[in-house]
Enzyme design. Structure first.
Site, PDB file in Angstrom:
ATOM      1  N   SER A 192       0.862  -1.190  -0.112  1.00 31.80           N
ATOM      2  CA  SER A 192      -0.106  -0.101   0.311  1.00 31.80           C
ATOM      3  C   SER A 192       0.675   1.298   0.079  1.00 31.80           C
ATOM      4  O   SER A 192       1.523   1.374  -0.941  1.00 31.80           O
ATOM      5  CB  SER A 192      -0.863  -0.209   1.189  1.00 31.80           C
ATOM      6  OG  SER A 192      -1.905   0.839   1.130  1.00 31.80           O
ATOM      7  N   HIS A 243      -7.108  -5.527  -0.807  1.00 28.64           N
ATOM      8  CA  HIS A 243      -6.161  -4.836  -0.095  1.00 28.64           C
ATOM      9  C   HIS A 243      -6.011  -5.369   1.076  1.00 28.64           C
ATOM     10  O   HIS A 243      -4.680  -5.517   1.542  1.00 28.64           O
ATOM     11  CB  HIS A 243      -6.676  -3.485  -0.143  1.00 28.64           C
ATOM     12  CG  HIS A 243      -5.513  -2.398   0.173  1.00 28.64           C
ATOM     13  ND1 HIS A 243      -4.774  -2.061  -0.811  1.00 28.64           N
ATOM     14  CD2 HIS A 243      -5.294  -1.546   0.855  1.00 28.64           C
ATOM     15  CE1 HIS A 243      -4.166  -1.206  -0.947  1.00 28.64           C
ATOM     16  NE2 HIS A 243      -3.945  -0.888   0.246  1.00 28.64           N
TER      17      HIS A 243
END
Length: 425
Positions: free
Chosen positions: A189, A392
């Site tokens: 990320s 994610h």
């Protein structure tokens, strides 16, 4: 209709959190130094021990170390090392892997699940010297040589400063400490953004990093979905509200926050459905890989704090659809950059091999954005996790993460020791 239900669930979840925080006596002071702490219960929750990184690692019989470095601009960082494992003891000359966390996270994120699940343990078992960074403002890095952590000046940073000052300082420290020439850079990320900012802004680090492995890359943010789409639509209002309230720090790690999330997200909670819906609305929908027990344990360590300016910088990039430097406003842009519009980060400066791994179900770092970014990188390739709904959050805590992701990450690292050709990684 589905999005409306999720939004209603989010509202109810937030209201419930406010209710329990008002009714019960929770500790909402930021955690700055953590050793073993048992949290007393104001209502029926599971046991919630809070360990620091060293405790989380040593409980499994692995060695762990904490190191300290002061950045050129005065921030004191604490970061971590797993120099070996029960089967591969600490030894000189081991190849070094550096792992960088994402937004509002810390090094703890990579050791909560334990051996055979977390990447840090898997790499240590494979014979690597594993280091894990912590950016300024999170649980482990809330100190400065001059500025108190409750001053607005302390929080005037974004991912740019974390890259240029923090990660550069930690990598230089690691290379001196280990007497190695390079590190492998693995990130998730915002950690991927940090790596690209570092290599494009300080090109000399292309000689200090042998290969980059980006998991859920945040670069050209052109195709947000779900919650990210809402943020793009309403981000300006949020930004103005935060500025008006003079909020410069967001989501610090607190015992009270861990208690609330534990009570709402655990199995058997009446509010677990709202909790998981909120998480999936942000991260992506993949119920097959969602481990609720691990999620509850992990939420004792996440979020771990960050600056409002970091969120603002990401919002600016989301609006522009490009990876650019922070927009200070016309006057300060002229002073800082010599132009009224912030410059783009020059990704052509990155010549180290870069493997970009994306999840098809990731609503934060979307497939479209990953494939768009790859066109701006000189020595890179992109590949998807072999699971159609990989999200994610799955990059950190998926049920089958070793098989789906970490075995491939290890393979790339091992191949990078034999070749620098990106097509052979």
């Amino acid at each position: 209709m589905g999005a409306t239900k999720v939004i209603v669930g989010l509202v109810l979840f937030i209201l419930f959190s406010c209710f329990v925080s008002a009714v019960y006596s929770f500790d909402f002071e930021p955690i700055a130094v953590k050793r073993y702490q048992k949290v007393s219960r104001g209502f029926d929750t599971k046991e919630l021990p809070v360990l620091d990184f060293v405790g989380l690692v040593k409980r499994h019989g692995y060695p762990a170390e904490e190191h300290k470095v002061t950045t050129p601009d005065g921030y004191r960082l604490r970061f971590h090392r797993i120099p070996g494992s029960p089967s591969k003891p600490k030894a000189r000359g081991k190849p070094v892997v550096y792992i960088q966390h994402g937004i509002l996270a810390s090094s703890d994120m990579f050791v909560v699940a334990g051996p055979n699940k977390d990447l840090a343990f898997i790499l240590a078992d494979a014979g690597y010297d594993v280091w894990l960074g912590n950016g300024r403002g999170n649980t482990y890095s809330r100190s400065h040589v001059r500025l108190p952590s409750d001053s607005p000046e302390f929080w005037r940073f974004s991912f740019h400063e974390i890259a240029v000052y923090d990660v550069s300082s930690m990598i230089n420290y690691i290379l001196r400490k280990t007497n190695q020439r390079t590190v492998v850079y693995v990130a998730h990320s915002m950690g991927t953004t940090i790596g690209m900012v570092l290599l494009s802004t300080l090109p000399e680090f292309n000689e200090k990093i042998s290969v980059v492995i980006n998991m859920a890359t945040i670069g050209n943010w052109k195709n947000p979905r779900n919650f990210m789409k809402l943020l793009r639509a309403f981000g300006l209002y949020i930004q103005v509200t935060l500025a008006a309230a003079r909020i410069v720090e967001v989501f610090p790690q607190t015992l009270g926050g861990g208690q609330i999330l534990n009570g709402t997200c655990r199995d058997g909670s009446l509010f677990q459905r709202f909790c998981t819906a909120a998480i999936q609305f942000v991260s992506g929908y993949d119920p097959d890989q969602l481990d609720t027990d691990l999620l509850v344990n992990g939420l004792a360590y996440f979020p771990a704090g960050g600056s409002t300016q970091t969120l603002t910088h990401f919002y600016q990039n989301m609006i522009s659809g490009r990876l650019q430097m922070y927009d200070h406003g016309l006057v300060k842009n002229l002073f800082s950059y010599g132009r009224i519009v912030p410059p783009l980060y020059n990704l052509t400066n990155i010549n180290v091999p870069l493997v970009l791994i994306y999840g098809k179900g990731d609503t934060v770092a979307t497939t479209e954005d990953s494939l768009d970014l790859i066109r701006n990188l000189r020595n890179a390739k992109a590949e998807s996790v072999p699971h159609r709904n990989f999200t994610h959050l799955d990059f950190i805590w998926a049920k089958d993460i070793k098989h789906l992701l970490h075995d491939r990450v290890l393979e790339i690292i091992q191949r990078s020791q034999l070749t620098t050709r990106i097509e052979n990684l």
